[in-house]
Design a protein around this motif. Structure first.
Motif, PDB file in Angstrom:
ATOM      1  N   ASN A 105      29.686  43.391  30.484  1.00 12.81           N
ATOM      2  CA  ASN A 105      31.732  43.198  30.511  1.00 12.81           C
ATOM      3  C   ASN A 105      32.099  43.031  31.608  1.00 12.81           C
ATOM      4  OD1 ASN A 105      31.847  43.545  27.555  1.00 12.81           O
ATOM      5  ND2 ASN A 105      32.306  45.673  27.635  1.00 12.81           N
ATOM      6  N   SER A 106      31.248  43.214  32.673  1.00 10.85           N
ATOM      7  CA  SER A 106      32.439  43.541  34.118  1.00 10.85           C
ATOM      8  C   SER A 106      31.986  41.553  34.675  1.00 10.85           C
ATOM      9  CB  SER A 106      31.835  44.475  35.312  1.00 10.85           C
ATOM     10  OG  SER A 106      31.797  45.640  34.556  1.00 10.85           O
ATOM     11  N   ILE A 107      30.502  41.183  34.195  1.00  8.03           N
ATOM     12  CA  ILE A 107      30.586  39.817  34.619  1.00  8.03           C
ATOM     13  C   ILE A 107      31.491  39.067  33.611  1.00  8.03           C
ATOM     14  CG2 ILE A 107      28.547  38.199  35.034  1.00  8.03           C
ATOM     15  CD1 ILE A 107      28.164  39.890  37.155  1.00  8.03           C
ATOM     16  N   ASP A 108      31.194  39.207  33.090  1.00 14.68           N
ATOM     17  CA  ASP A 108      31.709  38.644  31.380  1.00 14.68           C
ATOM     18  C   ASP A 108      33.133  38.096  32.194  1.00 14.68           C
ATOM     19  OD1 ASP A 108      29.058  38.003  30.609  1.00 14.68           O
ATOM     20  OD2 ASP A 108      29.427  38.713  28.760  1.00 14.68           O
ATOM     21  N   SER A 109      34.049  39.189  32.172  1.00 18.17           N
ATOM     22  CA  SER A 109      35.122  39.090  32.447  1.00 18.17           C
ATOM     23  C   SER A 109      35.286  38.799  34.326  1.00 18.17           C
ATOM     24  CB  SER A 109      36.011  41.025  32.421  1.00 18.17           C
ATOM     25  OG  SER A 109      35.173  41.448  33.540  1.00 18.17           O
ATOM     26  N   LEU A 110      34.603  39.275  34.767  1.00 16.25           N
ATOM     27  CA  LEU A 110      34.396  38.198  36.010  1.00 16.25           C
ATOM     28  C   LEU A 110      34.815  36.594  36.341  1.00 16.25           C
ATOM     29  CD1 LEU A 110      32.997  40.314  39.342  1.00 16.25           C
ATOM     30  CD2 LEU A 110      33.110  37.746  39.244  1.00 16.25           C
ATOM     31  N   ILE A 111      34.053  36.500  35.776  1.00 13.17           N
ATOM     32  CA  ILE A 111      33.358  35.166  35.524  1.00 13.17           C
ATOM     33  C   ILE A 111      34.663  34.443  34.821  1.00 13.17           C
ATOM     34  CG2 ILE A 111      31.784  33.486  34.762  1.00 13.17           C
ATOM     35  CD1 ILE A 111      29.576  34.864  35.419  1.00 13.17           C
ATOM     36  N   ALA A 112      34.919  34.801  33.947  1.00 16.66           N
ATOM     37  CA  ALA A 112      35.797  34.426  32.839  1.00 16.66           C
ATOM     38  C   ALA A 112      37.067  33.883  33.548  1.00 16.66           C
ATOM     39  CB  ALA A 112      36.165  34.647  31.662  1.00 16.66           C
ATOM     40  N   GLU A 113      38.061  35.373  34.342  1.00 13.32           N
ATOM     41  CA  GLU A 113      38.555  35.618  35.373  1.00 13.32           C
ATOM     42  C   GLU A 113      38.741  34.120  36.516  1.00 13.32           C
ATOM     43  OE1 GLU A 113      42.097  36.363  36.736  1.00 13.32           O
ATOM     44  OE2 GLU A 113      41.995  37.049  34.708  1.00 13.32           O
ATOM     45  N   LYS A 151      49.192  35.211  40.815  1.00 19.25           N
ATOM     46  CA  LYS A 151      48.259  35.674  39.668  1.00 19.25           C
ATOM     47  C   LYS A 151      49.564  36.852  39.278  1.00 19.25           C
ATOM     48  CE  LYS A 151      45.441  37.416  37.951  1.00 19.25           C
ATOM     49  NZ  LYS A 151      44.895  36.160  36.749  1.00 19.25           N
ATOM     50  N   ARG A 152      49.612  36.894  37.845  1.00 19.17           N
ATOM     51  CA  ARG A 152      50.923  37.808  37.168  1.00 19.17           C
ATOM     52  C   ARG A 152      49.939  39.241  36.570  1.00 19.17           C
ATOM     53  NH1 ARG A 152      55.325  35.887  36.401  1.00 19.17           N
ATOM     54  NH2 ARG A 152      55.527  32.994  35.903  1.00 19.17           N
ATOM     55  N   ILE A 153      50.334  40.167  36.608  1.00 13.40           N
ATOM     56  CA  ILE A 153      49.904  41.824  36.044  1.00 13.40           C
ATOM     57  C   ILE A 153      50.706  41.567  34.948  1.00 13.40           C
ATOM     58  CG2 ILE A 153      49.175  43.793  36.770  1.00 13.40           C
ATOM     59  CD1 ILE A 153      50.251  43.106  39.732  1.00 13.40           C
ATOM     60  N   SER A 154      50.167  41.644  33.641  1.00 12.59           N
ATOM     61  CA  SER A 154      50.910  42.414  32.582  1.00 12.59           C
ATOM     62  C   SER A 154      51.068  43.685  32.654  1.00 12.59           C
ATOM     63  CB  SER A 154      49.792  42.494  31.543  1.00 12.59           C
ATOM     64  OG  SER A 154      49.379  43.645  31.817  1.00 12.59           O
ATOM     65  N   ASN A 155      53.121  44.312  32.040  1.00  9.96           N
ATOM     66  CA  ASN A 155      53.949  44.687  32.470  1.00  9.96           C
ATOM     67  C   ASN A 155      52.761  46.504  32.215  1.00  9.96           C
ATOM     68  OD1 ASN A 155      56.292  45.862  33.122  1.00  9.96           O
ATOM     69  ND2 ASN A 155      56.411  46.637  30.995  1.00  9.96           N
ATOM     70  N   PRO A 156      52.086  45.957  30.666  1.00 10.97           N
ATOM     71  CA  PRO A 156      51.356  47.700  30.849  1.00 10.97           C
ATOM     72  C   PRO A 156      50.725  48.205  32.393  1.00 10.97           C
ATOM     73  CG  PRO A 156      51.210  46.216  28.914  1.00 10.97           C
ATOM     74  CD  PRO A 156      51.906  45.611  29.471  1.00 10.97           C
ATOM     75  N   ALA A 157      49.966  46.612  32.489  1.00  7.66           N
ATOM     76  CA  ALA A 157      49.094  46.943  33.593  1.00  7.66           C
ATOM     77  C   ALA A 157      49.797  47.344  35.047  1.00  7.66           C
ATOM     78  CB  ALA A 157      48.099  45.910  33.891  1.00  7.66           C
ATOM     79  N   ARG A 158      51.027  47.039  35.129  1.00  6.63           N
ATOM     80  CA  ARG A 158      51.819  47.344  36.532  1.00  6.63           C
ATOM     81  C   ARG A 158      52.063  48.145  35.607  1.00  6.63           C
ATOM     82  NH1 ARG A 158      56.698  47.965  37.268  1.00  6.63           N
ATOM     83  NH2 ARG A 158      57.513  46.893  35.012  1.00  6.63           N
ATOM     84  N   GLN A 170      39.682  42.506  35.883  1.00  5.52           N
ATOM     85  CA  GLN A 170      40.363  41.373  37.170  1.00  5.52           C
ATOM     86  C   GLN A 170      41.852  42.017  37.875  1.00  5.52           C
ATOM     87  OE1 GLN A 170      36.695  41.009  37.827  1.00  5.52           O
ATOM     88  NE2 GLN A 170      37.822  39.286  38.533  1.00  5.52           N
ATOM     89  N   GLU A 171      42.547  41.894  37.390  1.00  2.89           N
ATOM     90  CA  GLU A 171      43.901  42.235  37.685  1.00  2.89           C
ATOM     91  C   GLU A 171      43.656  43.604  38.461  1.00  2.89           C
ATOM     92  OE1 GLU A 171      45.574  43.667  34.332  1.00  2.89           O
ATOM     93  OE2 GLU A 171      47.098  41.928  33.965  1.00  2.89           O
ATOM     94  N   ALA A 172      42.999  44.734  38.637  1.00  2.84           N
ATOM     95  CA  ALA A 172      43.070  45.534  40.083  1.00  2.84           C
ATOM     96  C   ALA A 172      42.180  44.430  41.148  1.00  2.84           C
ATOM     97  CB  ALA A 172      42.139  46.103  39.265  1.00  2.84           C
ATOM     98  N   ILE A 173      41.491  43.839  40.744  1.00  5.82           N
ATOM     99  CA  ILE A 173      40.321  42.828  41.886  1.00  5.82           C
ATOM    100  C   ILE A 173      40.603  42.323  42.420  1.00  5.82           C
ATOM    101  CG2 ILE A 173      38.306  41.017  41.829  1.00  5.82           C
ATOM    102  CD1 ILE A 173      37.811  43.932  40.996  1.00  5.82           C
ATOM    103  N   TYR A 174      42.041  41.127  42.203  1.00 11.04           N
ATOM    104  CA  TYR A 174      42.756  40.406  42.691  1.00 11.04           C
ATOM    105  C   TYR A 174      44.045  40.994  43.841  1.00 11.04           C
ATOM    106  CZ  TYR A 174      41.170  36.218  41.029  1.00 11.04           C
ATOM    107  OH  TYR A 174      40.041  35.573  40.876  1.00 11.04           O
ATOM    108  N   ILE A 175      44.202  42.689  43.138  1.00 12.91           N
ATOM    109  CA  ILE A 175      45.224  43.519  43.995  1.00 12.91           C
ATOM    110  C   ILE A 175      44.652  44.008  44.981  1.00 12.91           C
ATOM    111  CG2 ILE A 175      46.522  45.446  44.083  1.00 12.91           C
ATOM    112  CD1 ILE A 175      47.227  44.801  40.965  1.00 12.91           C
TER     113      ILE A 175
END
Length: 514
Positions: A168-176, A291-298, A376-381
């Protein structure tokens, strides 16, 4: 088509790079006869592969939950700075961008900055305006698409070898990462980011370049030439008597507004993209990585900060789950350990910047075997925050990112949650919506009474439920096969009776003790 960019040697390098990454994440010393590359060899391999892989490595360098310190240091040492384009490539790109109608009275062919996606030149329009011209490297878009194709292919090949959480981590990282770099090589997208950012933050007192849209294309962006001192040029700032404290406060305040209030932020604030004018105003350049952070994530991030400061265990765990940092099946003792360690980071005033970063990375490293992952939202932050903290340490040796930023975050939490006005102003804002609120409450009560109430699950909860259903279904299938096997053995004859009883007993135990 894209694989035309790949020689057998390059394909081999990508294979070795990605398999090494997988083995390092899983802490495996080898797979059959293959050992992961050493830190120095990995860095050399990435440098040879070029733009896409350097940028991927810069994202991986934030993942202390993946790699040990020697590898993190090797990944952090990679720089997105390469020699200018060859003259023949420059001429092709220039003709593609501007054709036969050259808009420049003067154009400096030696770039003032050169990176893997593009290079920046100084020029003057016929109308006299001083401009910066960003040219996209020759054939870089098709090269990046080829890189994504081959990364995705090898990821599918290696994926079955690793656990669900790692996949899951690698898939989401490569996709993002793929989504981000495709946007970065599109200068139409970068121009749109610049225009949007300038509009959203027009009252921020931060300076953005002005684009000259009629000269822009997917190969070039022409914008006003912004002058200033690089953010990390300590001597020049001191010579101009520009106080560092005010500059750093401006940067922290602006990024707090981006990340927590608007959820729309510049994800690459390295020193080359930050200038300081002589009047002390901040200039922000290069909008390829926005980058945009979704409101729930923010809101989840805000609540994580708030709960860490207040040591509110329940709110911290809830916000971590909604953000996706903790999976929903995480055991209580592991959640308690994670919360306790994070509370220590937020509340230890004796930590300096170095020990703070080491402690944070140590916490992440210790969680490798937990049902814990970083979206990935957290990674870029984290990446942007780490760069900002690095800028702070240029001027203040013991600059502590969390400790110094936290009071500002606390101050802005009500505003970030939309409650920055006083009580009277809040009531005034809410009065017009009272009839609608009353109607919604009434409708909700009616649905409860009629057994029509619907429950909406978050994306993270749905992911967990899907995984649980798949896990249970796999167990049911295995149990059913055992029962069927026992039944068919009995049909074959009495000599198989003992084996049939054994299979039946195993199936029964699986059914009873799942």
């Amino acid at each position: 088509m894209y694989l035309n960019h790949y020689s057998p040697r390059r394909i081999g390098r990508v294979f070795v790079f990605l398999l090494s990454i997988y083995l390092l994440i899983k802490k495996k010393e080898r797979l059959l006869f293959f050992k992961p590359l050493s830190p120095d060899a990995l860095r050399e391999n990435i440098n040879t592969l070029g733009a896409s892989f350097i940028k991927l490595a810069q994202v991986l360098a934030t993942r202390a939950d993946f790699f040990d310190t020697p590898y993190l240091d090797a990944l952090k040492s990679l720089h997105d700075e390469i020699p200018p384009m060859p003259k023949a490539h420059f001429q092709k790109v220039y003709r593609q961008a501007f054709g036969t109608h050259d808009p420049f009275a003067r154009f400096e062919q030696t770039p003032i900055a050169s990176a893997s996606i593009g290079e920046v030149h100084e020029a003057w329009l016929h109308s006299g305006e001083h401009v910066a011209v960003k040219l996209r490297r020759y054939a870089i878009a098709s090269q990046v698409k080829a890189d994504i194709r081959i990364l995705t292919l090898f990821n599918r090949i290696f994926r079955p070898l690793f656990s669900h959480y790692t996949k899951n981590s690698i898939d989401s990282l490569i996709a993002e990462f793929s989504d981000m770099i495709l946007k970065e090589v599109s200068f139409h997208q970068e121009l749109a980011n610049l225009k949007s950012f300038s509009l959203v933050y027009e009252k921020s007192d931060v300076v953005f370049p002005k684009p000259y849209e009629r000269y822009c294309s997917d190969d070039a962006i022409v914008m006003s030439f912004e002058e200033g001192i690089r953010f990390d040029d300590k001597e020049a700032l001191a010579a101009k008597q520009i106080p560092f404290e005010s500059v750093m406060n401006q940067l922290i305040g602006f990024y707090t507004e981006q990340m927590l209030i608007n959820g729309y932020f510049h994800a690459d604030p390295h020193p080359g993209n930050l200038l300081i004018r002589e009047d002390g105003r901040l200039v922000l350049l290069d909008f390829g990585m926005v980058k945009r952070i979704s409101n729930p994530a923010r809101i989840a991030i805000i609540e994580m900060v708030k709960s860490s400061h207040e040591q509110d265990f329940e709110l911290y765990i809830s916000s971590c789950k909604r953000l996706g940092v903790i999976t929903y099946e995480a055991p209580q003792d592991q959640m308690t350990e994670l919360a306790q360690r994070m509370f220590e980071i937020f509340n230890d005033d004796s930590l300096d910047a170095t020990s703070m970063q080491e402690l944070a990375f140590g916490v992440m490293a210790s969680m490798r075997d937990f049902p814990f992952k970083l979206p990935q939202e957290a990674i870029y932050i984290m990446r942007a925050s780490a760069i900002i903290e690095g800028l702070g340490t240029v001027y203040v040796p013991n600059f502590n990112g969390v400790k110094d930023i936290l009071p500002l975050l606390q101050k802005n939490i009500p505003r970030a949650l939309g409650a920055d006005n006083g009580v009277l102003e809040l009531l005034k804002d809410e009065i017009p919506s009272l009839p609608l609120t009353y109607k919604q409450i009434k409708t909700g009560i009616q649905k409860i009474s009629e057994d029509e109430l619907r429950v909406h699950l978050s994306e993270r909860q749905l992911e967990w439920l899907t995984n649980r259903i798949e896990e249970v279904w796999r167990g049911v299938k295995v149990t059913a096969l055992l029962f069927l096997g026992a039944f068919f053995l009995l049909l074959l004859g009495s000599e198989y009776k003992e084996a049939a009883i054994a299979l039946f007993a195993i199936a029964s135990l699986r059914l009873l003790y799942r």
